[in-house]
Motif scaffolding. Sequence first.
Motif, PDB file in Angstrom:
ATOM      1  N   THR A 194       0.527   2.387  14.715  1.00  0.00           N
ATOM      2  CA  THR A 194       0.822   3.817  14.903  1.00  0.00           C
ATOM      3  C   THR A 194      -0.318   4.515  15.650  1.00  0.00           C
ATOM      4  OG1 THR A 194       2.224   3.928  12.945  1.00  0.00           O
ATOM      5  CG2 THR A 194       1.259   5.999  13.694  1.00  0.00           C
TER       6      THR A 194
ATOM      7  N   GLU B  60       5.171  -0.972   3.884  1.00  0.00           N
ATOM      8  CA  GLU B  60       4.032  -1.768   4.355  1.00  0.00           C
ATOM      9  C   GLU B  60       3.807  -2.920   3.384  1.00  0.00           C
ATOM     10  OE1 GLU B  60       0.747   1.309   5.649  1.00  0.00           O
ATOM     11  OE2 GLU B  60       2.087   2.235   4.217  1.00  0.00           O
TER      12      GLU B  60
ATOM     13  N   CYS C 189       6.723  -2.102   9.397  1.00  0.00           N
ATOM     14  CA  CYS C 189       7.413  -0.919   8.850  1.00  0.00           C
ATOM     15  C   CYS C 189       8.700  -0.638   9.614  1.00  0.00           C
ATOM     16  CB  CYS C 189       6.499   0.308   8.862  1.00  0.00           C
ATOM     17  SG  CYS C 189       6.032   0.900  10.504  1.00  0.00           S
TER      18      CYS C 189
ATOM     19  N   LYS D 112      -7.027   3.937   2.434  1.00  0.00           N
ATOM     20  CA  LYS D 112      -5.882   3.113   2.038  1.00  0.00           C
ATOM     21  C   LYS D 112      -6.167   2.443   0.691  1.00  0.00           C
ATOM     22  CE  LYS D 112      -2.548   2.433   4.425  1.00  0.00           C
ATOM     23  NZ  LYS D 112      -1.271   3.231   4.437  1.00  0.00           N
TER      24      LYS D 112
ATOM     25  N   ASP E 298       1.784  -0.700   9.603  1.00  0.00           N
ATOM     26  CA  ASP E 298       2.095   0.664  10.040  1.00  0.00           C
ATOM     27  C   ASP E 298       0.908   1.318  10.749  1.00  0.00           C
ATOM     28  OD1 ASP E 298       2.579   3.404  10.195  1.00  0.00           O
ATOM     29  OD2 ASP E 298       3.263   3.644   8.155  1.00  0.00           O
ATOM     30  N   ILE E 299      -0.228   1.495  10.033  1.00  0.00           N
ATOM     31  CA  ILE E 299      -1.206   2.464  10.535  1.00  0.00           C
ATOM     32  C   ILE E 299      -1.898   2.045  11.830  1.00  0.00           C
ATOM     33  CG2 ILE E 299      -1.574   3.507   8.263  1.00  0.00           C
ATOM     34  CD1 ILE E 299      -4.315   2.227   8.286  1.00  0.00           C
TER      35      ILE E 299
ATOM     36  N   ILE F 295      -4.460   7.369   9.761  1.00  0.00           N
ATOM     37  CA  ILE F 295      -3.867   7.250  11.098  1.00  0.00           C
ATOM     38  C   ILE F 295      -4.870   7.694  12.175  1.00  0.00           C
ATOM     39  CG2 ILE F 295      -2.047   8.146  12.610  1.00  0.00           C
ATOM     40  CD1 ILE F 295      -0.720   6.458  10.545  1.00  0.00           C
TER      41      ILE F 295
ATOM     42  N   THR G  19       3.340   9.085   4.471  1.00  0.00           N
ATOM     43  CA  THR G  19       4.783   9.357   4.576  1.00  0.00           C
ATOM     44  C   THR G  19       5.455   9.245   3.205  1.00  0.00           C
ATOM     45  OG1 THR G  19       4.686   8.528   6.827  1.00  0.00           O
ATOM     46  CG2 THR G  19       6.871   8.687   5.847  1.00  0.00           C
ATOM     47  N   ASP G  20       4.975   8.351   2.331  1.00  0.00           N
ATOM     48  CA  ASP G  20       5.539   8.269   0.970  1.00  0.00           C
ATOM     49  C   ASP G  20       5.310   9.585   0.219  1.00  0.00           C
ATOM     50  OD1 ASP G  20       6.299   5.551   1.334  1.00  0.00           O
ATOM     51  OD2 ASP G  20       4.254   4.911   0.870  1.00  0.00           O
TER      52      ASP G  20
ATOM     53  N   CYS H   1       1.595   5.071   1.862  1.00  0.00           N
ATOM     54  CA  CYS H   1       1.414   5.788   3.134  1.00  0.00           C
ATOM     55  C   CYS H   1       1.536   7.292   2.886  1.00  0.00           C
ATOM     56  CB  CYS H   1       2.501   5.337   4.100  1.00  0.00           C
ATOM     57  SG  CYS H   1       2.431   6.130   5.716  1.00  0.00           S
TER      58      CYS H   1
ATOM     59  N   THR I  23       0.849  -1.191   0.000  1.00  0.00           N
ATOM     60  CA  THR I  23       0.000   0.000   0.000  1.00  0.00           C
ATOM     61  C   THR I  23       0.888   1.245   0.000  1.00  0.00           C
ATOM     62  OG1 THR I  23      -1.809   1.140   1.160  1.00  0.00           O
ATOM     63  CG2 THR I  23      -0.224  -0.029   2.532  1.00  0.00           C
TER      64      THR I  23
END
Length: 346
Positions: free
Chosen positions: A153, A61, A86, A340, A149-150, A178, A40-41, A38, A36
């Motif tokens: 987090t 991820e 992650c 997502k 990750d999510i 998130i 952050t990407d 994120c 997937t």
Amino acid sequence: MKALVYHGPGNKSWEEKPKPVIKEPTDAIVKILKTTICGTDLHILKGDVPEVTDGRILGHEGVGVIEEIGNSVTGFKKGDHVIISCISSCGKCDYCKRGMYSHCENGGWILGHLIDGTQAEYVRIPFADNSLYHIPAGSDEEALVMLSDILPTGFECGVLNGKVQPGSTVAIVGSGPIGLAALLTAQFYSPAEIIMIDPDDNRLETAKKFGATQIINNNRENAVEKVKQLTNNRGVDTAIEAVGIPATFELCESLVAPGGIIANIGVHGKSVELHLETLWAHNITITTRLVDTVTTPMLLKTIQSKKLNSKQLITHYFKLSDIINAYDTFQHAAKEKALKVILRNE
Ligand SMILES: NC(=O)c1ccc[n+]([C@@H]2O[C@H](COP(=O)([O-])OP(=O)(O)OC[C@H]3O[C@@H](n4cnc5c(N)ncnc54)[C@H](O)[C@@H]3O)[C@@H](O)[C@H]2O)c1
Ligand SMILES: [Zn+2]
Ligand SMILES: [Zn+2]
């Protein structure tokens, strides 16, 4: 193999790269089944994360199947289906021993950052024994991508750090994946109120479906006044910041009640004003955290037992080879009503 490669701010391409090989006896090579994208990407593509250099394969991820295994890995074998965390962690350093995997002296958040990541047909995972999780037979593997990750987090940085309790009041600023992960996992503790704040009506509607007791569109409404009205003028016991800009952290400072906690999740690129002139007397706590992914095994059990429905965070599906279009959809999340996206390596 094919992979999504970063070529400096604003540039990425789906191109041919060498298939990864075992470099250390603790490595595994995983064939990606689903991955997937994120938020952050997107930060990386904007140039906000300068340690990411030209030629890096992005992504941190995913789930996959072990293709090859290093000699010293004992917990996994070829053919095992796995969740990729992650965070890569050696399990041996001082920080790992304290459960702070994110600060592992030999790993941490390195995938799709300092080493090649998961938006590819294959990925090399360092410290496989401590950085992969077995997928129970018969699981819905797409739902488990949310464990990379999510979900940890939202849960660790938001809910655990924010000490959400039965009967407490919670505000979550930011209703992205998130913030929604924090919303879903906060409900393990039965707080009395969970107030979601975001300028995107679609995401607020989603939050309502996911269990928010109140939603506030802070483009149209004054969030501070509305929260005060909803809480007998006190504010909330836990204010979770899930955006990563000064305005939203400062909003949390205005929302937190005496005795409360501000739990920051957002990645901040700019300094934020701290209003100690009001907060000094309010007995508040501020927490920060990089996700450690130490709660992944526990969250996996809640998904398996259907206490947590992580699949509802997925809105779009693409072939892995169609990842450029998937980025386009994810980059226009408000217009596309995207949360997502799942990329399938078919
Ligand atoms: N601490 C960690 O370990 C960690 C791990 C992963 C992600 N993050 C960070 O968490 C943050 C959230 O991630 P995401 O993937 O959900 O991001 P996202 O961009 O998808 O969602 C952010 C949400 O904030 C909303 N928003 C924007 N401005 C706002 C405002 N002024 N008031 C209220 N809401 C506002 C947006 O409409 C959006 O719904 C990001 O900063 C991300 O980098 C932190
Ligand atoms: Zn991420
Ligand atoms: Zn370590």
